[in-house]
Write a protein that holds these residues in place. Sequence first.
Motif, PDB file in Angstrom:
ATOM      1  N   PHE A   1      68.636-144.885  30.877  1.00  0.00           N
ATOM      2  CA  PHE A   1      68.423-145.536  32.169  1.00  0.00           C
ATOM      3  C   PHE A   1      69.477-145.099  33.177  1.00  0.00           C
ATOM      4  O   PHE A   1      69.165-144.691  34.304  1.00  0.00           O
ATOM      5  N   ALA A   2      70.729-145.223  32.773  1.00  0.00           N
ATOM      6  CA  ALA A   2      71.825-144.927  33.704  1.00  0.00           C
ATOM      7  C   ALA A   2      71.903-143.443  34.035  1.00  0.00           C
ATOM      8  O   ALA A   2      72.136-143.066  35.192  1.00  0.00           O
ATOM      9  N   SER A   3      71.686-142.575  33.034  1.00  0.00           N
ATOM     10  CA  SER A   3      71.803-141.143  33.254  1.00  0.00           C
ATOM     11  C   SER A   3      70.679-140.608  34.138  1.00  0.00           C
ATOM     12  O   SER A   3      70.919-139.991  35.182  1.00  0.00           O
ATOM     13  N   PHE A   4      69.437-140.853  33.721  1.00  0.00           N
ATOM     14  CA  PHE A   4      68.303-140.334  34.487  1.00  0.00           C
ATOM     15  C   PHE A   4      68.201-141.020  35.843  1.00  0.00           C
ATOM     16  O   PHE A   4      67.910-140.373  36.858  1.00  0.00           O
ATOM     17  N   GLY A   5      68.444-142.333  35.862  1.00  0.00           N
ATOM     18  CA  GLY A   5      68.393-143.042  37.139  1.00  0.00           C
ATOM     19  C   GLY A   5      69.411-142.507  38.118  1.00  0.00           C
ATOM     20  O   GLY A   5      69.121-142.342  39.313  1.00  0.00           O
TER      21      GLY A   5
ATOM     22  N   GLY B   1      62.521-141.039  19.122  1.00  0.00           N
ATOM     23  CA  GLY B   1      61.483-142.057  19.083  1.00  0.00           C
ATOM     24  C   GLY B   1      62.012-143.451  19.356  1.00  0.00           C
ATOM     25  O   GLY B   1      61.429-144.204  20.141  1.00  0.00           O
ATOM     26  N   VAL B   2      63.146-143.808  18.713  1.00  0.00           N
ATOM     27  CA  VAL B   2      63.665-145.169  18.913  1.00  0.00           C
ATOM     28  C   VAL B   2      64.269-145.323  20.305  1.00  0.00           C
ATOM     29  O   VAL B   2      64.212-146.405  20.901  1.00  0.00           O
ATOM     30  N   ILE B   3      64.829-144.249  20.849  1.00  0.00           N
ATOM     31  CA  ILE B   3      65.365-144.314  22.207  1.00  0.00           C
ATOM     32  C   ILE B   3      64.232-144.511  23.214  1.00  0.00           C
ATOM     33  O   ILE B   3      64.303-145.358  24.110  1.00  0.00           O
ATOM     34  N   ASP B   4      63.160-143.721  23.068  1.00  0.00           N
ATOM     35  CA  ASP B   4      62.024-143.855  23.983  1.00  0.00           C
ATOM     36  C   ASP B   4      61.376-145.229  23.870  1.00  0.00           C
ATOM     37  O   ASP B   4      60.991-145.831  24.889  1.00  0.00           O
ATOM     38  N   ALA B   5      61.244-145.737  22.643  1.00  0.00           N
ATOM     39  CA  ALA B   5      60.671-147.070  22.464  1.00  0.00           C
ATOM     40  C   ALA B   5      61.523-148.119  23.157  1.00  0.00           C
ATOM     41  O   ALA B   5      61.003-149.043  23.805  1.00  0.00           O
ATOM     42  N   SER B   6      62.840-147.968  23.048  1.00  0.00           N
ATOM     43  CA  SER B   6      63.745-148.949  23.642  1.00  0.00           C
ATOM     44  C   SER B   6      63.647-148.948  25.163  1.00  0.00           C
ATOM     45  O   SER B   6      63.472-150.001  25.779  1.00  0.00           O
ATOM     46  N   TYR B   7      63.731-147.756  25.781  1.00  0.00           N
ATOM     47  CA  TYR B   7      63.714-147.789  27.243  1.00  0.00           C
ATOM     48  C   TYR B   7      62.311-148.053  27.791  1.00  0.00           C
ATOM     49  O   TYR B   7      62.167-148.595  28.897  1.00  0.00           O
ATOM     50  N   GLY B   8      61.271-147.736  27.016  1.00  0.00           N
ATOM     51  CA  GLY B   8      59.933-148.106  27.460  1.00  0.00           C
ATOM     52  C   GLY B   8      59.734-149.610  27.475  1.00  0.00           C
ATOM     53  O   GLY B   8      59.171-150.176  28.432  1.00  0.00           O
TER      54      GLY B   8
END
Length: 300
Positions: free
Chosen positions: A237-241, A47-54
């Motif tokens: 960001f870096a991994s998926f991108g 949840g906190v990871i998704d909130a951060s990158y969103g």
Amino acid sequence: MSDWILAIEGTEAAPRLAMALALLAAFLHAVFGALQKGRHDPLLARGVIDASYGLMAAPFAFFVVPWPEPHMWPIFAGAFVIHALYKWATLAAYRRGAFTVVYPVMRGTGPLFAVIGAWLIFGESFAPLQWLGVGVLLAGLYGLALWNMAHVTVARDTLVPALWFAVLTGLFVALYTTYDAYGIRAAADPFTFLAWFFFIDGLLYPFLAWAFWRRLPEKPPIGPLALRGVFGGLVAFASFGSIMLATRLDSVGEAAVLRETSTVFAAAIGWLFLKESIGPVRLALMGLIAGGAVIVEFGG
């Protein structure tokens, strides 16, 4: 950056850059997996990871990259659903099984079906030597999972459902790899796809995690969770991108297979930072994983 990526598409530099991006994604995905399986509940970490990158992606989506073309909105909707289900299966596996057991199974199931999906959707085909490489890599991945399963001492009572959820996660990995590759190729600007994907993908799980956190009798402090979220968001960001750009520049199947060397990086992280022993058997199995990836990359 967009102009440079578009300029090298179809050139001799594209496959070399794609290989480097896929290996970078493998390393970062191992870091990302460890972050989700840390001392916090996986749903809270997610949840906190998704909130951060969103939140990080929002200004880029609205004010920096070109606006998405109309045909991209249904693609984004499909990606949102697929990734929501992928995260659900991942969290279910992490909650029930040891990281060293479920992670290789997740990553081992994905590349085989991603290669098949790339053949069905993009018309990509593997040479016989490359299929041998896929077999070698899968033997290493599943061998590693079996070895870890035989020696794991925690969560043995939930090991069977954890493995089933790990297999399901691998199927979703294959699905989102091929679907997102289609999406980033359909966008005129690859960074438009990435910015809007991260913004939309970050809309659901922060609310689920917040509801879960409120029900906890002993709530973990927000500070460490937020720090984990910011770091995890940057890694995501870096991994998926990286992997998405790799699938735009070169073969989807090859990128998917190379990314699964993340299991080798995950074991290295466990050895260096978590003081987990590797031993000769695991070292040999990781050699199979790395060797299979090399065969796939250079056997075409």
